[in-house]
Design a protein around this motif. Structure first.
Motif, PDB file in Angstrom:
ATOM      1  N   THR A   1      93.277 121.174  13.889  1.00 37.48           N
ATOM      2  CA  THR A   1      91.950 121.570  14.376  1.00 37.48           C
ATOM      3  C   THR A   1      91.835 123.082  14.398  1.00 37.48           C
ATOM      4  O   THR A   1      90.832 123.650  13.957  1.00 37.48           O
ATOM      5  N   ARG A   2      92.870 123.754  14.898  1.00 38.34           N
ATOM      6  CA  ARG A   2      92.824 125.215  14.953  1.00 38.34           C
ATOM      7  C   ARG A   2      92.843 125.823  13.552  1.00 38.34           C
ATOM      8  O   ARG A   2      92.161 126.828  13.305  1.00 38.34           O
ATOM      9  N   ARG A   3      93.589 125.218  12.632  1.00 40.01           N
ATOM     10  CA  ARG A   3      93.571 125.718  11.257  1.00 40.01           C
ATOM     11  C   ARG A   3      92.175 125.582  10.656  1.00 40.01           C
ATOM     12  O   ARG A   3      91.691 126.468   9.946  1.00 40.01           O
ATOM     13  N   ARG A   4      91.498 124.477  10.960  1.00 38.31           N
ATOM     14  CA  ARG A   4      90.138 124.262  10.450  1.00 38.31           C
ATOM     15  C   ARG A   4      89.164 125.278  11.063  1.00 38.31           C
ATOM     16  O   ARG A   4      88.282 125.786  10.372  1.00 38.31           O
ATOM     17  N   VAL A   5      89.336 125.598  12.339  1.00 39.34           N
ATOM     18  CA  VAL A   5      88.502 126.627  12.979  1.00 39.34           C
ATOM     19  C   VAL A   5      88.661 127.941  12.225  1.00 39.34           C
ATOM     20  O   VAL A   5      87.675 128.620  11.911  1.00 39.34           O
ATOM     21  N   LEU A   6      89.892 128.313  11.909  1.00 38.58           N
ATOM     22  CA  LEU A   6      90.136 129.558  11.186  1.00 38.58           C
ATOM     23  C   LEU A   6      89.493 129.520   9.802  1.00 38.58           C
ATOM     24  O   LEU A   6      88.921 130.521   9.348  1.00 38.58           O
ATOM     25  N   GLN A   7      89.552 128.362   9.135  1.00 36.76           N
ATOM     26  CA  GLN A   7      88.908 128.230   7.827  1.00 36.76           C
ATOM     27  C   GLN A   7      87.403 128.427   7.942  1.00 36.76           C
ATOM     28  O   GLN A   7      86.787 129.099   7.102  1.00 36.76           O
ATOM     29  N   LEU A   8      86.811 127.843   8.964  1.00 40.05           N
ATOM     30  CA  LEU A   8      85.368 128.001   9.164  1.00 40.05           C
ATOM     31  C   LEU A   8      85.010 129.453   9.435  1.00 40.05           C
ATOM     32  O   LEU A   8      83.992 129.955   8.940  1.00 40.05           O
ATOM     33  N   LEU A   9      85.845 130.140  10.205  1.00 38.12           N
ATOM     34  CA  LEU A   9      85.563 131.533  10.546  1.00 38.12           C
ATOM     35  C   LEU A   9      85.772 132.479   9.369  1.00 38.12           C
ATOM     36  O   LEU A   9      85.295 133.614   9.402  1.00 38.12           O
ATOM     37  N   ARG A  10      86.448 132.036   8.335  1.00 37.28           N
ATOM     38  CA  ARG A  10      86.595 132.879   7.138  1.00 37.28           C
ATOM     39  C   ARG A  10      85.237 133.135   6.505  1.00 37.28           C
ATOM     40  O   ARG A  10      85.038 134.142   5.834  1.00 37.28           O
ATOM     41  N   LYS A  11      84.291 132.223   6.713  1.00 40.11           N
ATOM     42  CA  LYS A  11      82.951 132.382   6.146  1.00 40.11           C
ATOM     43  C   LYS A  11      82.108 133.367   6.946  1.00 40.11           C
ATOM     44  O   LYS A  11      81.071 133.808   6.486  1.00 40.11           O
ATOM     45  N   GLY A  12      82.549 133.669   8.174  1.00 47.54           N
ATOM     46  CA  GLY A  12      81.825 134.605   9.025  1.00 47.54           C
ATOM     47  C   GLY A  12      81.856 134.148  10.469  1.00 47.54           C
ATOM     48  O   GLY A  12      82.273 133.027  10.782  1.00 47.54           O
ATOM     49  N   PRO A  13      81.420 135.024  11.389  1.00 43.53           N
ATOM     50  CA  PRO A  13      81.418 134.688  12.810  1.00 43.53           C
ATOM     51  C   PRO A  13      80.572 133.452  13.092  1.00 43.53           C
ATOM     52  O   PRO A  13      79.574 133.202  12.420  1.00 43.53           O
ATOM     53  N   MET A  14      81.017 132.678  14.089  1.00 43.05           N
ATOM     54  CA  MET A  14      80.284 131.475  14.498  1.00 43.05           C
ATOM     55  C   MET A  14      80.336 131.349  16.013  1.00 43.05           C
ATOM     56  O   MET A  14      81.292 131.791  16.646  1.00 43.05           O
ATOM     57  N   SER A  15      79.316 130.707  16.559  1.00 49.12           N
ATOM     58  CA  SER A  15      79.311 130.469  18.006  1.00 49.12           C
ATOM     59  C   SER A  15      80.266 129.325  18.341  1.00 49.12           C
ATOM     60  O   SER A  15      80.580 128.476  17.496  1.00 49.12           O
ATOM     61  N   ALA A  16      80.699 129.318  19.591  1.00 47.98           N
ATOM     62  CA  ALA A  16      81.586 128.252  20.053  1.00 47.98           C
ATOM     63  C   ALA A  16      80.915 126.894  19.875  1.00 47.98           C
ATOM     64  O   ALA A  16      81.553 125.925  19.457  1.00 47.98           O
ATOM     65  N   GLY A  17      79.621 126.827  20.155  1.00 46.77           N
ATOM     66  CA  GLY A  17      78.892 125.568  20.000  1.00 46.77           C
ATOM     67  C   GLY A  17      78.831 125.095  18.563  1.00 46.77           C
ATOM     68  O   GLY A  17      79.034 123.906  18.279  1.00 46.77           O
ATOM     69  N   ASP A  18      78.563 126.026  17.638  1.00 44.03           N
ATOM     70  CA  ASP A  18      78.514 125.662  16.216  1.00 44.03           C
ATOM     71  C   ASP A  18      79.879 125.202  15.722  1.00 44.03           C
ATOM     72  O   ASP A  18      79.973 124.260  14.936  1.00 44.03           O
ATOM     73  N   LEU A  19      80.924 125.872  16.180  1.00 50.60           N
ATOM     74  CA  LEU A  19      82.275 125.451  15.806  1.00 50.60           C
ATOM     75  C   LEU A  19      82.580 124.067  16.372  1.00 50.60           C
ATOM     76  O   LEU A  19      83.082 123.193  15.668  1.00 50.60           O
ATOM     77  N   ALA A  20      82.278 123.873  17.642  1.00 45.44           N
ATOM     78  CA  ALA A  20      82.573 122.593  18.300  1.00 45.44           C
ATOM     79  C   ALA A  20      81.839 121.442  17.622  1.00 45.44           C
ATOM     80  O   ALA A  20      82.369 120.324  17.551  1.00 45.44           O
ATOM     81  N   ASP A  21      80.644 121.705  17.106  1.00 41.35           N
ATOM     82  CA  ASP A  21      79.866 120.660  16.431  1.00 41.35           C
ATOM     83  C   ASP A  21      80.550 120.136  15.169  1.00 41.35           C
ATOM     84  O   ASP A  21      80.219 119.054  14.687  1.00 41.35           O
ATOM     85  N   GLN A  22      81.503 120.898  14.645  1.00 45.98           N
ATOM     86  CA  GLN A  22      82.209 120.497  13.430  1.00 45.98           C
ATOM     87  C   GLN A  22      83.339 119.499  13.691  1.00 45.98           C
ATOM     88  O   GLN A  22      83.951 119.003  12.753  1.00 45.98           O
ATOM     89  N   PHE A  23      83.613 119.226  14.977  1.00 45.74           N
ATOM     90  CA  PHE A  23      84.755 118.391  15.346  1.00 45.74           C
ATOM     91  C   PHE A  23      84.319 117.262  16.273  1.00 45.74           C
ATOM     92  O   PHE A  23      83.372 117.413  17.034  1.00 45.74           O
ATOM     93  N   ASP A  24      85.045 116.166  16.205  1.00 48.39           N
ATOM     94  CA  ASP A  24      84.766 115.008  17.049  1.00 48.39           C
ATOM     95  C   ASP A  24      85.700 115.011  18.263  1.00 48.39           C
ATOM     96  O   ASP A  24      86.495 114.091  18.443  1.00 48.39           O
ATOM     97  N   VAL A  25      85.637 116.102  19.029  1.00 45.25           N
ATOM     98  CA  VAL A  25      86.443 116.231  20.246  1.00 45.25           C
ATOM     99  C   VAL A  25      85.546 116.787  21.342  1.00 45.25           C
ATOM    100  O   VAL A  25      84.461 117.308  21.076  1.00 45.25           O
ATOM    101  N   SER A  26      86.016 116.701  22.573  1.00 47.04           N
ATOM    102  CA  SER A  26      85.220 117.175  23.699  1.00 47.04           C
ATOM    103  C   SER A  26      85.160 118.701  23.731  1.00 47.04           C
ATOM    104  O   SER A  26      86.007 119.388  23.156  1.00 47.04           O
ATOM    105  N   LYS A  27      84.157 119.218  24.424  1.00 42.85           N
ATOM    106  CA  LYS A  27      84.028 120.676  24.567  1.00 42.85           C
ATOM    107  C   LYS A  27      85.229 121.274  25.298  1.00 42.85           C
ATOM    108  O   LYS A  27      85.717 122.332  24.891  1.00 42.85           O
TER     109      LYS A  27
END
Length: 98
Positions: free
Chosen positions: A12-38
């Motif tokens: 999950t953390r590796r995927r967060v880093l991959q998403l952030l390679r495209k540019g800054p993202m909000s915590a909410g936008d990042l969380a929406d990419q995963f099927d886990v709790s906030k």
């Protein structure tokens, strides 16, 4: 360096880093990419911040995360060099007097 590898050990953390390679993202936008709790995502963000792989900034009610790629690169290069992998850094070029 062990904090970096702890952070990288989770998919999950590796995927967060991959998403952030495209540019800054909000915590909410990042969380929406995963099927886990906030709260679970908050724990992942905390590990990434502790490893200094991301920078968080407040923007109103949102938290915006930025990738600190230089920290990741440094850790991976250090790891590779500890196993004798990778090229030696080139010697600095001498300035030519004019």
């Amino acid at each position: 360096m062990s904090q970096v590898f702890k952070a990288l050990s989770d998919p999950t953390r590796r995927r967060v880093l991959q998403l952030l390679r495209k540019g800054p993202m909000s915590a909410g936008d990042l969380a929406d990419q995963f099927d886990v709790s906030k709260p679970t995502m908050s724990a992942h963000f905390a590990v990434l911040k502790e490893a200094d792989l991301v920078h968080a900034e407040k923007a109103g009610k949102s938290v915006i995360y930025h990738l600190k790629l230089s920290v990741l690169e440094e850790a991976l290069l250090g790891f590779a060099h500890s196993f004798g992998l990778g090229a030696e850094a080139p010697a600095p070029k001498e300035e030519i007097a004019r």
